[in-house]
Write a protein that holds these residues in place. Sequence first.
Motif, short mmCIF file in Angstrom:
data_model
loop_
_atom_site.label_atom_id
_atom_site.label_comp_id
_atom_site.label_asym_id
_atom_site.label_seq_id
_atom_site.Cartn_x
_atom_site.Cartn_y
_atom_site.Cartn_z
N ILE A 71 0.84 -1.21 0.00
CA ILE A 71 0.00 0.00 0.00
C ILE A 71 0.87 1.26 0.00
O ILE A 71 0.60 2.22 -0.74
CB ILE A 71 -0.94 -0.01 1.22
N ALA A 72 1.92 1.26 0.84
CA ALA A 72 2.82 2.41 0.88
C ALA A 72 3.49 2.64 -0.46
O ALA A 72 3.66 3.77 -0.92
CB ALA A 72 3.86 2.22 1.98
N ALA A 73 3.89 1.53 -1.11
CA ALA A 73 4.54 1.66 -2.42
C ALA A 73 3.56 2.23 -3.45
O ALA A 73 3.93 3.09 -4.27
CB ALA A 73 5.06 0.29 -2.86
N ILE A 74 2.31 1.72 -3.38
CA ILE A 74 1.31 2.23 -4.33
C ILE A 74 1.05 3.71 -4.10
O ILE A 74 0.96 4.50 -5.05
CB ILE A 74 0.00 1.42 -4.19
N ALA A 110 3.10 5.88 -2.71
CA ALA A 110 4.29 6.64 -3.11
C ALA A 110 4.35 6.81 -4.62
O ALA A 110 4.61 7.91 -5.14
CB ALA A 110 5.55 5.95 -2.60
N VAL A 111 4.10 5.68 -5.35
CA VAL A 111 4.14 5.75 -6.82
C VAL A 111 3.03 6.67 -7.33
O VAL A 111 3.24 7.50 -8.23
CB VAL A 111 4.00 4.34 -7.42
N SER A 112 1.85 6.59 -6.74
CA SER A 112 0.74 7.44 -7.16
C SER A 112 1.03 8.91 -6.90
O SER A 112 0.75 9.78 -7.74
CB SER A 112 -0.55 7.03 -6.43
N THR A 113 1.61 9.18 -5.71
CA THR A 113 1.94 10.57 -5.37
C THR A 113 2.97 11.14 -6.33
O THR A 113 2.83 12.26 -6.84
CB THR A 113 2.46 10.65 -3.94
N LEU A 114 4.04 10.34 -6.57
CA LEU A 114 5.09 10.81 -7.48
C LEU A 114 4.55 10.98 -8.89
O LEU A 114 4.90 11.94 -9.59
CB LEU A 114 6.26 9.83 -7.47
N SER A 115 3.68 10.05 -9.30
CA SER A 115 3.10 10.16 -10.64
C SER A 115 2.22 11.41 -10.75
O SER A 115 2.26 12.13 -11.75
CB SER A 115 2.27 8.91 -10.95
N SER A 116 1.44 11.65 -9.69
CA SER A 116 0.57 12.84 -9.69
C SER A 116 1.39 14.12 -9.74
O SER A 116 1.08 15.05 -10.48
CB SER A 116 -0.33 12.84 -8.46
N LEU A 117 2.46 14.15 -8.91
CA LEU A 117 3.33 15.33 -8.92
C LEU A 117 4.00 15.50 -10.28
O LEU A 117 4.13 16.63 -10.78
CB LEU A 117 4.38 15.21 -7.82
N GLY A 118 4.42 14.37 -10.86
CA GLY A 118 5.04 14.45 -12.18
C GLY A 118 4.09 14.97 -13.22
O GLY A 118 4.44 15.83 -14.05
N LEU A 119 2.83 14.47 -13.20
CA LEU A 119 1.83 14.96 -14.15
C LEU A 119 1.52 16.44 -13.92
O LEU A 119 1.32 17.20 -14.87
CB LEU A 119 0.55 14.12 -14.01
N LEU A 120 1.49 16.83 -12.63
CA LEU A 120 1.23 18.24 -12.32
C LEU A 120 2.34 19.13 -12.87
O LEU A 120 2.08 20.20 -13.44
CB LEU A 120 1.09 18.42 -10.81
N VAL A 121 3.58 18.69 -12.69
CA VAL A 121 4.72 19.46 -13.21
C VAL A 121 4.64 19.57 -14.73
O VAL A 121 4.84 20.64 -15.32
CB VAL A 121 6.05 18.83 -12.76
#
Length: 426
Positions: free
Chosen positions: A12-15, A17-28
């Motif tokens: 769950i933590a990995a998911i 983390a990956v979702s957060t990083l992906s969201s931040l990446g998409l936002l950038v």
Amino acid sequence: MAQVRLKTLAVIAAIVAVSTLSSLGLLVIFEIAYRMVEARAGYPKADALDVFRFKPYVMTALPPGPADKDSPLGRYFGISKLDTNPGVAIQVNKQGFRGREFPPPQSKTPGTIRLVITGGSAAVSWNIDEKRALDTLLAERVQREFPGKTVEVYNLAGAAWKSFQELIAIQWLALPMDPDVIIHFSGFNDSFHSYFWEPDIAYNAGLFEVLVQKEVVRLRSGAREFLNDLRALNAMKTWTQPEPPVLDRPAPSPPRSLAPQAAGATPGKMATLPNFPLDLDAIAARSDFDPYGRRVADYYLRNEALMARSANLAGATLISALQPSLYLKKAIGPREEGMLRNPNYAETVNFSVQNYLRIKAGLERLARDEPNVSFIDLSSPFDEIEGDVFHDNVHFSAEGYAVVADRLAAKVVTVLQSRSAPSPRN
């Protein structure tokens, strides 16, 4: 069992983390893409440093030479894409001002009529091509009335200038031209910009100060302020929120903090929403913007009196031309109505209009007291025009500039004829 739970939590933590990083990446990525599109749409933030060049004192000017639509100035100048023709968007002289080169001192020949016009971006004819700019139209109309003369019109205006910058320009550059008439086509910038900062602060200096303060606040406040600066998120908020019906919103009662004895300590703390059509008598009678609002009008009128004395030194007549404002137009076009709903404009209307009314009364008094001053209020010609003649709250379309040129040329002709008339004998 405990190991299974740990593995589940790890997954769950990995998911997350990956979702957060992906969201931040998409936002950038979205933010970068939005800023690129925004710049291409005609808002070249970085180009502003190339467009507005500092001159002596607190003045700014434009980069000399012709500017096509793809140059920094052409892109900045052609934001509206309303009236610029293909090719040259604007011709700038060696001094950094629109139009023809300034004449050398003491070069005026007999039979020449020289007019100088100064003011803010409305006097520059922002977003209007060379053939339909105010100085071009003015020269054509006055020349028709004096066929035996050579009429020269020099544009000595600067984007976002206020009255103290226009006073400097008259004393520094207009007087050596030996003008017959100096036209001060202004009034809006002092009234409107002074809502945000003191009347003796130039627009560019005020913007720079705001940007520095904003960056300091951002660095101190961290992530929350950083998110507030994301243009893509702000744009999404704007897209998803319904347009506020400013035109139908009743004007609220002034807050207690805006009582006469407490008002005006800090610009930008006096927002009230207007009712349209405006009740000019009610706005004129308000006291909640004072003493700051009165100080704004007094500052403009003091600079105007100094312009009158400066013009008198050159033997010129000063025409105090109070420029029109969309706020005062009685017959509103469909596009203009949409602009009046813009909350960025709406909150300043009462403050700006009250200053306008006070400045108008002061200019009328000045014209009565000074023999070399003539006053014209250019808002009245727009009263019965039902179509869209304003590009925004102060800049006009080509049709709007034609209306201004017609009325202003008639005033110039009257002034020139009175100057040439023989003095009555005692």
